[in-house]
Design a protein around this motif. Structure first.
Motif, short mmCIF file in Angstrom:
data_model
loop_
_atom_site.label_atom_id
_atom_site.label_comp_id
_atom_site.label_asym_id
_atom_site.label_seq_id
_atom_site.Cartn_x
_atom_site.Cartn_y
_atom_site.Cartn_z
N VAL A 254 -53.39 -26.30 -42.08
CA VAL A 254 -52.96 -25.16 -41.80
C VAL A 254 -53.46 -24.15 -40.96
O VAL A 254 -54.53 -23.87 -41.36
CB VAL A 254 -52.19 -24.50 -43.11
CG1 VAL A 254 -51.54 -23.24 -42.66
CG2 VAL A 254 -51.37 -25.52 -43.72
N ARG B 273 -52.32 -30.06 -45.71
CA ARG B 273 -50.99 -30.14 -46.06
C ARG B 273 -50.37 -31.66 -45.83
O ARG B 273 -50.69 -31.84 -44.60
CB ARG B 273 -49.94 -29.10 -45.89
CG ARG B 273 -50.19 -27.76 -46.57
CD ARG B 273 -50.10 -27.76 -47.95
NE ARG B 273 -50.07 -26.10 -48.44
CZ ARG B 273 -51.27 -25.93 -49.01
NH1 ARG B 273 -52.43 -26.42 -48.71
NH2 ARG B 273 -51.11 -24.53 -49.03
N GLU C 118 -46.09 -24.74 -49.09
CA GLU C 118 -46.90 -23.78 -49.14
C GLU C 118 -48.03 -24.18 -50.14
O GLU C 118 -49.09 -23.71 -50.01
CB GLU C 118 -46.56 -22.35 -49.51
CG GLU C 118 -45.60 -21.83 -48.23
CD GLU C 118 -45.19 -20.52 -48.47
OE1 GLU C 118 -45.74 -19.68 -49.26
OE2 GLU C 118 -44.39 -20.07 -47.77
N CYS D 1 -47.40 -33.73 -44.48
CA CYS D 1 -46.12 -33.37 -43.99
C CYS D 1 -44.75 -34.23 -44.74
O CYS D 1 -45.08 -35.68 -44.70
CB CYS D 1 -46.04 -33.64 -42.43
SG CYS D 1 -44.38 -33.73 -41.62
N TYR E 106 -49.90 -20.82 -40.47
CA TYR E 106 -48.69 -21.20 -39.69
C TYR E 106 -48.49 -22.69 -40.38
O TYR E 106 -49.32 -23.70 -40.04
CB TYR E 106 -49.00 -21.56 -38.24
CG TYR E 106 -47.63 -21.82 -37.26
CD1 TYR E 106 -46.59 -21.03 -37.35
CD2 TYR E 106 -47.65 -22.99 -36.51
CE1 TYR E 106 -45.49 -21.46 -36.35
CE2 TYR E 106 -46.52 -23.32 -35.59
CZ TYR E 106 -45.67 -22.59 -35.60
OH TYR E 106 -44.62 -22.65 -34.92
N TYR E 107 -47.54 -22.73 -41.09
CA TYR E 107 -47.26 -24.11 -42.00
C TYR E 107 -46.25 -24.88 -41.33
O TYR E 107 -45.11 -25.00 -41.62
CB TYR E 107 -46.62 -23.70 -43.48
CG TYR E 107 -47.82 -23.11 -44.37
CD1 TYR E 107 -48.29 -23.88 -45.21
CD2 TYR E 107 -48.03 -21.66 -44.25
CE1 TYR E 107 -49.27 -23.17 -46.13
CE2 TYR E 107 -49.10 -21.23 -44.84
CZ TYR E 107 -49.75 -22.09 -46.06
OH TYR E 107 -50.69 -21.42 -46.76
N VAL E 108 -46.73 -25.47 -40.25
CA VAL E 108 -45.91 -26.37 -39.39
C VAL E 108 -46.67 -27.43 -39.05
O VAL E 108 -47.86 -27.46 -38.62
CB VAL E 108 -45.47 -25.77 -38.08
CG1 VAL E 108 -44.79 -26.62 -37.23
CG2 VAL E 108 -44.30 -24.58 -38.63
N CYS E 109 -46.23 -28.72 -39.28
CA CYS E 109 -46.83 -29.93 -39.04
C CYS E 109 -47.34 -29.91 -37.25
O CYS E 109 -46.29 -30.06 -36.63
CB CYS E 109 -45.84 -31.18 -39.45
SG CYS E 109 -46.87 -32.73 -39.06
N ASP F 241 -42.05 -34.90 -43.61
CA ASP F 241 -40.94 -35.73 -42.87
C ASP F 241 -42.04 -36.93 -42.27
O ASP F 241 -41.49 -37.97 -42.64
CB ASP F 241 -40.93 -34.88 -41.50
CG ASP F 241 -39.73 -34.01 -42.29
OD1 ASP F 241 -39.18 -33.75 -43.18
OD2 ASP F 241 -39.11 -33.33 -41.22
N ALA G 211 -42.33 -30.38 -38.29
CA ALA G 211 -41.75 -30.15 -39.51
C ALA G 211 -42.27 -28.98 -40.45
O ALA G 211 -43.50 -28.78 -40.29
CB ALA G 211 -41.66 -31.41 -40.36
N ASN G 212 -41.55 -28.37 -41.16
CA ASN G 212 -42.23 -27.29 -41.80
C ASN G 212 -43.20 -28.09 -43.24
O ASN G 212 -42.76 -28.69 -43.72
CB ASN G 212 -41.07 -26.38 -42.79
CG ASN G 212 -40.52 -25.36 -41.93
OD1 ASN G 212 -41.14 -24.92 -40.92
ND2 ASN G 212 -39.38 -25.19 -41.90
N LEU G 213 -44.16 -27.25 -43.39
CA LEU G 213 -45.16 -27.77 -44.46
C LEU G 213 -44.71 -26.98 -45.72
O LEU G 213 -44.71 -25.86 -45.62
CB LEU G 213 -46.66 -27.68 -43.84
CG LEU G 213 -46.92 -28.49 -42.65
CD1 LEU G 213 -48.56 -28.46 -42.23
CD2 LEU G 213 -46.61 -29.91 -43.04
#
Length: 175
Positions: free
Chosen positions: A149, A138, A165, A140, A153-156, A142, A161-163
């Motif tokens: 991923v 993914r 889906e 990011c 856990y979809y976080v950069c 931001d 930041a949230n990534l």
């Protein structure tokens, strides 16, 4: 061969792509005879590790040594899939025992498996039913870095930041 919906352009560092030359790409493997010739050139030690692979936009499997850049294996071109592949002998024949879409230069979707399966089937190599290790990439929204991923856990990993889906790695390729 049927083609998947998406091809992938190289999204890694520009200097690595600049070094890639079409005439120096990975070895095209279109037939069982080409694979047999290629595998005979490998050392026993080399065959214990996975190789770099791409499936080019013509659906042809291209192989290169493991530590090769995927963009070099592809000769700088777009691909239908990219990752690492390991071969083993089973019942007297070579099969792709391990296949992953782990390519941080192309960041292909898991759905690119269909291109890999078709290329292996065309050559007559046995294969698993899907990637043996799936990598979800993914970008990011931001910081704009590409992330993997991990464990759902979809976080950069770079900025927290949230990534999203859904796959969004190539901004030039978004629908």
């Amino acid at each position: 061969m049927n083609r998947p919906r998406r091809s992938y352009r190289y999204v890694g560092p520009a200097d690595i792509k600049a070094a890639a030359r079409p005439e120096c790409g990975g070895r095209p493997i279109r037939t069982a005879a080409e694979f047999d010739g290629w595998v005979k050139e490998r050392s026993a030690t080399e065959l214990t590790e996975p190789f770099t692979f791409v499936v080019d936009t013509d659906g042809v499997l291209r192989l290169a040594p493991r530590r090769s850049e995927h963009v070099a294996c592809a000769g700088g071109d777009r691909v239908l899939s990219a990752g690492e592949i390991g071969f083993v002998r089973e019942a007297g024949r070579w099969v792709a025992g391990e296949v992953t879409n782990h390519s941080t230069g192309y960041c292909p979707e898991v759905e690119s498996w269909s291109a890999v399966a078709e290329s292996l089937d065309h050559v007559g190599l046995g294969r698993p039913s899907a990637f043996t290790h799936e990598v979800h990439f993914r970008r990011c929204p931001d910081c704009q870095d590409n992330s993997i991923v991990r464990e759902g856990y979809y976080v950069c990993v770079f900025c927290g930041a949230n990534l999203p889906e859904t796959w969004n790695v190539d901004p030039a390729d978004e629908d």
